[in-house]
Design a protein around this motif. Sequence first.
Motif, PDB file in Angstrom:
ATOM      1  N   ASP A 191       0.971  -1.340   0.098  1.00  0.00           N
ATOM      2  CA  ASP A 191       0.096  -0.110  -0.129  1.00  0.00           C
ATOM      3  C   ASP A 191       0.776   1.308   0.212  1.00  0.00           C
ATOM      4  O   ASP A 191       0.648   2.167  -0.781  1.00  0.00           O
ATOM      5  N   LEU A 192       2.001   1.292   0.697  1.00  0.00           N
ATOM      6  CA  LEU A 192       2.658   2.411   0.464  1.00  0.00           C
ATOM      7  C   LEU A 192       3.454   2.340  -0.715  1.00  0.00           C
ATOM      8  O   LEU A 192       3.702   3.604  -1.301  1.00  0.00           O
ATOM      9  N   ALA A 193       3.789   1.238  -1.282  1.00  0.00           N
ATOM     10  CA  ALA A 193       4.480   1.250  -2.697  1.00  0.00           C
ATOM     11  C   ALA A 193       3.426   1.959  -3.730  1.00  0.00           C
ATOM     12  O   ALA A 193       3.676   2.485  -4.524  1.00  0.00           O
ATOM     13  N   GLN A 194       2.285   1.500  -3.532  1.00  0.00           N
ATOM     14  CA  GLN A 194       1.133   2.143  -4.680  1.00  0.00           C
ATOM     15  C   GLN A 194       0.991   3.680  -4.039  1.00  0.00           C
ATOM     16  O   GLN A 194       0.964   4.331  -5.319  1.00  0.00           O
ATOM     17  N   ALA A 195       1.041   4.146  -2.985  1.00  0.00           N
ATOM     18  CA  ALA A 195       1.105   5.318  -2.670  1.00  0.00           C
ATOM     19  C   ALA A 195       2.201   6.102  -3.654  1.00  0.00           C
ATOM     20  O   ALA A 195       2.076   7.262  -4.013  1.00  0.00           O
ATOM     21  N   LEU A 196       3.395   5.543  -3.400  1.00  0.00           N
ATOM     22  CA  LEU A 196       4.507   6.179  -3.986  1.00  0.00           C
ATOM     23  C   LEU A 196       4.467   6.182  -5.555  1.00  0.00           C
ATOM     24  O   LEU A 196       4.861   7.041  -6.347  1.00  0.00           O
TER      25      LEU A 196
ATOM     26  N   THR B 150       8.771   4.872  -9.169  1.00  0.00           N
ATOM     27  CA  THR B 150       8.883   3.611  -9.433  1.00  0.00           C
ATOM     28  C   THR B 150       9.658   2.897  -8.294  1.00  0.00           C
ATOM     29  O   THR B 150      10.400   3.408  -7.504  1.00  0.00           O
ATOM     30  N   VAL B 151       9.027   1.838  -7.745  1.00  0.00           N
ATOM     31  CA  VAL B 151       9.433   1.342  -6.305  1.00  0.00           C
ATOM     32  C   VAL B 151       9.973  -0.287  -6.501  1.00  0.00           C
ATOM     33  O   VAL B 151       9.268  -1.087  -7.168  1.00  0.00           O
TER      34      VAL B 151
ATOM     35  N   LEU C 230      -2.902   5.834   8.426  1.00  0.00           N
ATOM     36  CA  LEU C 230      -1.824   5.549   7.684  1.00  0.00           C
ATOM     37  C   LEU C 230      -1.746   6.362   6.236  1.00  0.00           C
ATOM     38  O   LEU C 230      -0.869   6.412   5.894  1.00  0.00           O
ATOM     39  N   ASP C 231      -3.200   6.540   5.960  1.00  0.00           N
ATOM     40  CA  ASP C 231      -3.165   7.420   4.616  1.00  0.00           C
ATOM     41  C   ASP C 231      -2.276   8.539   4.808  1.00  0.00           C
ATOM     42  O   ASP C 231      -1.455   9.000   4.076  1.00  0.00           O
TER      43      ASP C 231
ATOM     44  N   ALA D 205       2.845  11.590   4.151  1.00  0.00           N
ATOM     45  CA  ALA D 205       4.122  12.231   4.750  1.00  0.00           C
ATOM     46  C   ALA D 205       5.506  11.820   3.904  1.00  0.00           C
ATOM     47  O   ALA D 205       6.238  12.510   3.648  1.00  0.00           O
ATOM     48  N   ILE D 206       5.479  10.306   3.943  1.00  0.00           N
ATOM     49  CA  ILE D 206       6.643   9.751   3.125  1.00  0.00           C
ATOM     50  C   ILE D 206       6.895  10.142   1.852  1.00  0.00           C
ATOM     51  O   ILE D 206       7.989  10.640   1.540  1.00  0.00           O
ATOM     52  N   VAL D 207       5.610  10.149   1.156  1.00  0.00           N
ATOM     53  CA  VAL D 207       5.765  10.599  -0.280  1.00  0.00           C
ATOM     54  C   VAL D 207       6.079  12.207  -0.453  1.00  0.00           C
ATOM     55  O   VAL D 207       7.072  12.269  -1.194  1.00  0.00           O
ATOM     56  N   ARG D 208       5.558  12.822   0.377  1.00  0.00           N
ATOM     57  CA  ARG D 208       6.271  14.463   0.387  1.00  0.00           C
ATOM     58  C   ARG D 208       7.472  14.634   0.519  1.00  0.00           C
ATOM     59  O   ARG D 208       8.294  15.124  -0.074  1.00  0.00           O
TER      60      ARG D 208
END
Length: 344
Positions: free
Chosen positions: A90-95, A101-102, A327-328, A333-336
């Motif tokens: 789910d984090l990978a898909q947010a990225l 690319t992950v 978690l969203d 925050a990680i993406v930013r």
Amino acid sequence: MKAFGLRKLTLAAACLLAAAAQAATRLTMLRPPADSGPITVFYPTDATATRVQRGPFTLTVAVDAAPVAGNHRLIVMSHGSGGSGWENSDLAQALVAAGFTVAMPEHAGDNWHDHSAVGPPSWKHRPREVSQAIDAMAADARFAPLLDGQHVGMYGMSAGGLTALVLAGGSWSPALLARHCEAHLAEDFPTCVGLSSELDGSALDPVRIAVARRIIHYKFDEDTTLQEGHDARIAAVVAAVPMAAAFDMHSLAHPRVPLGLVRAGRDAWLAPQWHIDAVRAACNGCVLLADMKDAGHGSILSPPVPDLPPRAARLLDDPPGFDRRTLDGVYAAIVRFFVQNLQP
């Protein structure tokens, strides 16, 4: 940063997120490098996503569809001990929704189907496996033209968080872990023994502690060599609930790249005071991206790992009161952080 520069960066990040969000997530696998496991790759595609089953997890992805460029940036993710890429999907898909690319290497000897090198033996070679994943992406004809391999992000959770701290400039040794366990074995027992044993408040606890202390001294006391790792292509790092008690904290005072942290306040596996809180106290300039006060060690994982054995469940399942809807915001925050720190 001047206000104008900050507004410009924020606007650029917002435009990037909006444009990339039109793409679906594609999933493919790369052949494993020597002495490592396969590499799972999530990346942007224009193809239609469908529901697929991977082990106990159901993912909505387009399998082996043609890639699109996204934002030309690669993130390598390092899973926790005994883990895989799926519980980080789910984090990978947010990225991917932000254009990244992950790539997720499966760490040899410390993954969901092979526990033969859990702990320091795996920790020593994990940074090399991250570098091998970058190499593999650069060598793949589908991805090489679409990625800037010189500005790579790296994310790690738990043992993967240790890997992240190493690649941010930290150094650790098995002897430092043994020293920590000598001082805090009863209070930080899961750190020192993993899933091999646990304290239950019974009359057998002193025996368990004595046996664990003997094994730790035998295996780690003499291994004083500081373990380090470096890959100049890695330009930003996020460490979530990292295993950190084995570090020389002085080595984390000035990370070589921007370093973001994610904390779980009710972490029963890696007690915050000896792990992430110690990193925060030592580190100048680290950014706390999220402080999940009600979260446990495995709460950052999504989808959550189902049907865990009881001992693992007690350490990884969400504590009562943790709201997974938060978690969203953590993932955003990680993406930013990666958008802001992997700009050209």
